[in-house]
Scaffold this motif. Sequence first.
Motif, short mmCIF file in Angstrom:
data_model
loop_
_atom_site.label_atom_id
_atom_site.label_comp_id
_atom_site.label_asym_id
_atom_site.label_seq_id
_atom_site.Cartn_x
_atom_site.Cartn_y
_atom_site.Cartn_z
N GLU A 134 46.00 17.61 22.83
CA GLU A 134 46.16 18.25 24.13
C GLU A 134 45.78 19.73 24.11
N GLN A 135 45.22 20.20 22.99
CA GLN A 135 44.82 21.59 22.86
C GLN A 135 43.30 21.70 22.79
N PRO A 136 42.72 22.75 23.36
CA PRO A 136 41.27 22.89 23.33
C PRO A 136 40.72 22.88 21.90
N GLY A 137 39.63 22.18 21.71
CA GLY A 137 39.00 22.10 20.39
C GLY A 137 38.13 20.87 20.30
N ASP A 138 37.34 20.80 19.25
CA ASP A 138 36.46 19.66 19.05
C ASP A 138 37.28 18.37 18.94
N ALA A 157 45.18 21.66 29.37
CA ALA A 157 44.16 22.54 28.81
C ALA A 157 42.89 21.78 28.43
N VAL A 158 42.96 20.45 28.48
CA VAL A 158 41.81 19.60 28.17
C VAL A 158 41.76 18.47 29.20
N ASP A 159 40.67 17.72 29.22
CA ASP A 159 40.54 16.65 30.20
C ASP A 159 41.62 15.58 30.00
N ASP A 160 42.16 15.11 31.11
CA ASP A 160 43.19 14.06 31.07
C ASP A 160 42.89 12.92 32.05
N TRP A 161 41.68 12.90 32.58
CA TRP A 161 41.22 11.83 33.48
C TRP A 161 39.70 11.71 33.36
#
Length: 342
Positions: A162-166, A204-208
């Motif tokens: 759930e955190q930004p990153g690769d 903070a990241v895509d969830d859909w």
Amino acid sequence: MIRVGLIGYGLAGSAFHAPLVAAEPRMRLAAVASSRPDAVRAALPDVAVVADADALVADPSVDLVVVATPNQLHAPLARATLETGKHVVVDKPFVTDPAEGEALIDLARERGRVLSVFHNRRWDGDFLTVEKLVRAGVLGDVMLAEFCWDRFRPDIKRGWREQPGDGAGLLADLGPHLVDQAFRLFGPPQAVRGDVAAQRGQAAVDDWFDLTLFYGRTRVRLSASTLVADPRPRFALHGTKGGFVKYGIDPQEARLRAGGSISAPGFGEDGDDLRGRLTIGDAAPERVPTERGDWRRFYAGVADAILDGAPPPVDPAEALAGLRLLELARRSAAEGRTLPLG
């Protein structure tokens, strides 16, 4: 006997890989590298706990290394393992950069080692049921197929997914499974249109996401959400002869997470109340028994590949093709247009 080393003892390592390796009679889980050594010792008292991943990779007694770490570590750990002459299983997604996947496939070929990717959802009971119906031509030519994976998780969970990153976000998490299932049934499409979003307030990241794959007249939609309290059908396929609709998620993950035994009677069997509905022409709908799911077939296939030279249960080139499609879908979403496959 294939001696297996497992890197990572989070959800994937503890609930999936460790019990599935233990269920394969030609394998023995020999060592685990984890930042949670106490948890490993409590659950697996007869298995060695290794200080770090490098020590496990260097262990000459280990034949096969399973990489079940955060996604950004998949490629470097798989590369280090292949360079020592060991076989490798990588959890999905295979890699975060398709170029790294190409390099790993080339390295495995050069070293003559088995490399496979853990696309266990090929052996979900609901997907096996859909695959059987499609391959038998029961539905005729499929014109619309919808694969949906819905959850209701309004709160942001702690952790790297759930955190930004690769390799973070829902598209990287569930997208590889859905694309792999679509490829199994229909092959690569001619084009893709993607829609990817972060819908929860603190996300903070895509969830859909919602992807449409184009196959001539046929459309295949792949969708997942974290804000659907009343889930859509997991599979809905409509063809020139009839349609099939199936609700519910394969039970193997829930039972493994709850500590259930793979050898328990009924493991992998779906409830009768979750049987899919098959409608052919004007006939009354009928309930179709769900095929028994069996994730054990993945490691049985890995053992066949190592000991007998059989093809790996999941060809890494197939996993790589799926990742390339997801990369294109993400670009499509950013540009707001349908993009052809190269």
